[in-house]
Design a protein around this motif. Sequence first.
Motif, PDB file in Angstrom:
ATOM      1  N   ASN A 143       0.824  -1.193   0.000  1.00  0.00           N
ATOM      2  CA  ASN A 143       0.000   0.000   0.000  1.00  0.00           C
ATOM      3  C   ASN A 143       0.870   1.259   0.000  1.00  0.00           C
ATOM      4  O   ASN A 143       1.883   1.333   0.679  1.00  0.00           O
ATOM      5  CB  ASN A 143      -0.902   0.006   1.243  1.00  0.00           C
ATOM      6  CG  ASN A 143      -1.592   1.323   1.412  1.00  0.00           C
ATOM      7  OD1 ASN A 143      -2.225   1.803   0.502  1.00  0.00           O
ATOM      8  ND2 ASN A 143      -1.433   1.918   2.568  1.00  0.00           N
ATOM      9  N   TYR A 194      -0.908   4.460   0.051  1.00  0.00           N
ATOM     10  CA  TYR A 194      -1.770   5.566   0.448  1.00  0.00           C
ATOM     11  C   TYR A 194      -2.439   5.309   1.790  1.00  0.00           C
ATOM     12  O   TYR A 194      -2.728   4.185   2.148  1.00  0.00           O
ATOM     13  CB  TYR A 194      -2.841   5.803  -0.631  1.00  0.00           C
ATOM     14  CG  TYR A 194      -2.261   5.848  -2.024  1.00  0.00           C
ATOM     15  CD1 TYR A 194      -1.375   6.845  -2.385  1.00  0.00           C
ATOM     16  CD2 TYR A 194      -2.566   4.872  -2.958  1.00  0.00           C
ATOM     17  CE1 TYR A 194      -0.816   6.887  -3.655  1.00  0.00           C
ATOM     18  CE2 TYR A 194      -2.012   4.895  -4.229  1.00  0.00           C
ATOM     19  CZ  TYR A 194      -1.140   5.900  -4.571  1.00  0.00           C
ATOM     20  OH  TYR A 194      -0.579   5.920  -5.815  1.00  0.00           O
ATOM     21  N   ILE A 242      -0.986  11.497  -8.294  1.00  0.00           N
ATOM     22  CA  ILE A 242      -1.304  10.097  -8.518  1.00  0.00           C
ATOM     23  C   ILE A 242      -1.874   9.973  -9.930  1.00  0.00           C
ATOM     24  O   ILE A 242      -2.581  10.871 -10.394  1.00  0.00           O
ATOM     25  CB  ILE A 242      -2.351   9.600  -7.483  1.00  0.00           C
ATOM     26  CG1 ILE A 242      -1.800   9.740  -6.060  1.00  0.00           C
ATOM     27  CG2 ILE A 242      -2.758   8.162  -7.751  1.00  0.00           C
ATOM     28  CD1 ILE A 242      -2.825   9.466  -4.965  1.00  0.00           C
ATOM     29  N   SER A 243      -1.588   8.882 -10.613  1.00  0.00           N
ATOM     30  CA  SER A 243      -2.075   8.730 -11.988  1.00  0.00           C
ATOM     31  C   SER A 243      -3.597   8.736 -12.022  1.00  0.00           C
ATOM     32  O   SER A 243      -4.250   8.238 -11.088  1.00  0.00           O
ATOM     33  CB  SER A 243      -1.545   7.441 -12.604  1.00  0.00           C
ATOM     34  OG  SER A 243      -2.270   6.325 -12.134  1.00  0.00           O
ATOM     35  N   LYS A 289      -5.509   6.900 -13.744  1.00  0.00           N
ATOM     36  CA  LYS A 289      -5.996   5.518 -13.714  1.00  0.00           C
ATOM     37  C   LYS A 289      -6.134   5.029 -12.276  1.00  0.00           C
ATOM     38  O   LYS A 289      -7.126   4.392 -11.910  1.00  0.00           O
ATOM     39  CB  LYS A 289      -5.043   4.610 -14.497  1.00  0.00           C
ATOM     40  CG  LYS A 289      -5.507   3.188 -14.570  1.00  0.00           C
ATOM     41  CD  LYS A 289      -4.557   2.340 -15.388  1.00  0.00           C
ATOM     42  CE  LYS A 289      -5.044   0.902 -15.406  1.00  0.00           C
ATOM     43  NZ  LYS A 289      -4.162   0.024 -16.131  1.00  0.00           N
ATOM     44  N   THR A 290      -5.154   5.338 -11.413  1.00  0.00           N
ATOM     45  CA  THR A 290      -5.216   4.947 -10.007  1.00  0.00           C
ATOM     46  C   THR A 290      -6.350   5.687  -9.305  1.00  0.00           C
ATOM     47  O   THR A 290      -7.099   5.090  -8.525  1.00  0.00           O
ATOM     48  CB  THR A 290      -3.870   5.210  -9.311  1.00  0.00           C
ATOM     49  OG1 THR A 290      -2.866   4.446  -9.974  1.00  0.00           O
ATOM     50  CG2 THR A 290      -3.904   4.841  -7.845  1.00  0.00           C
ATOM     51  N   GLY A 320      -9.599   4.104 -10.193  1.00  0.00           N
ATOM     52  CA  GLY A 320      -9.763   2.859  -9.446  1.00  0.00           C
ATOM     53  C   GLY A 320     -10.215   3.103  -8.022  1.00  0.00           C
ATOM     54  O   GLY A 320     -11.027   2.349  -7.471  1.00  0.00           O
ATOM     55  N   ILE A 321      -9.697   4.154  -7.409  1.00  0.00           N
ATOM     56  CA  ILE A 321     -10.070   4.495  -6.030  1.00  0.00           C
ATOM     57  C   ILE A 321     -11.522   4.981  -5.962  1.00  0.00           C
ATOM     58  O   ILE A 321     -12.303   4.509  -5.141  1.00  0.00           O
ATOM     59  CB  ILE A 321      -9.097   5.550  -5.441  1.00  0.00           C
ATOM     60  CG1 ILE A 321      -7.704   4.931  -5.245  1.00  0.00           C
ATOM     61  CG2 ILE A 321      -9.637   6.123  -4.134  1.00  0.00           C
ATOM     62  CD1 ILE A 321      -6.606   5.946  -4.952  1.00  0.00           C
ATOM     63  N   THR A 357     -10.058  -0.386  -6.401  1.00  0.00           N
ATOM     64  CA  THR A 357      -9.037  -0.550  -5.370  1.00  0.00           C
ATOM     65  C   THR A 357      -9.577   0.084  -4.094  1.00  0.00           C
ATOM     66  O   THR A 357     -10.451   0.939  -4.123  1.00  0.00           O
ATOM     67  CB  THR A 357      -7.714   0.135  -5.762  1.00  0.00           C
ATOM     68  OG1 THR A 357      -7.956   1.509  -6.032  1.00  0.00           O
ATOM     69  CG2 THR A 357      -7.113  -0.508  -6.999  1.00  0.00           C
TER      70      THR A 357
END
Length: 153
Positions: free
Chosen positions: A105, A107, A135-136, A138-139, A142-143, A148
Amino acid sequence: MDKKQNIVERFMRFIEKTPTCWMWKGAIDTRGYGVFSIKRFNKIAHRTSYELFKGLIPDKMCILHSCDTRRCVNPDHLRIGTHKENMIDASNKGRMATGERNGRNKYSKELIDKIRSSYIPRKFGADRLGRKFGISPKTIYGIIKYVTWKHSI
């Protein structure tokens, strides 16, 4: 005395029976599971217990503990299951390293909550949040879509 009986007797020397579990007192692997040697091959003790007292384990199948005690080899606490069933069982019982407990992890829960609360579709989306938090996109996506960090609803 036959070979299986010899193995069973040797196996039982490494067990301390409690009111519920049969605790393995022999060697332990790096994950906390018992290890038993048969003909110079190390085997996981709870798998050996299953085979000795219940029968063969089909290929690619796991042995799951109902008691959630890694050192327990009580055949009454063991059952066959798939890897997926084992992962679901572990997750349902809180034994998976998720969120901040996960070693990979990057974050904090606080940051995840901040990202999710800052998201406004078509106004303050993944691209903008990505620039803001470094942060990208894409990430970020996802969040905010719970792909994710889905456990932190």
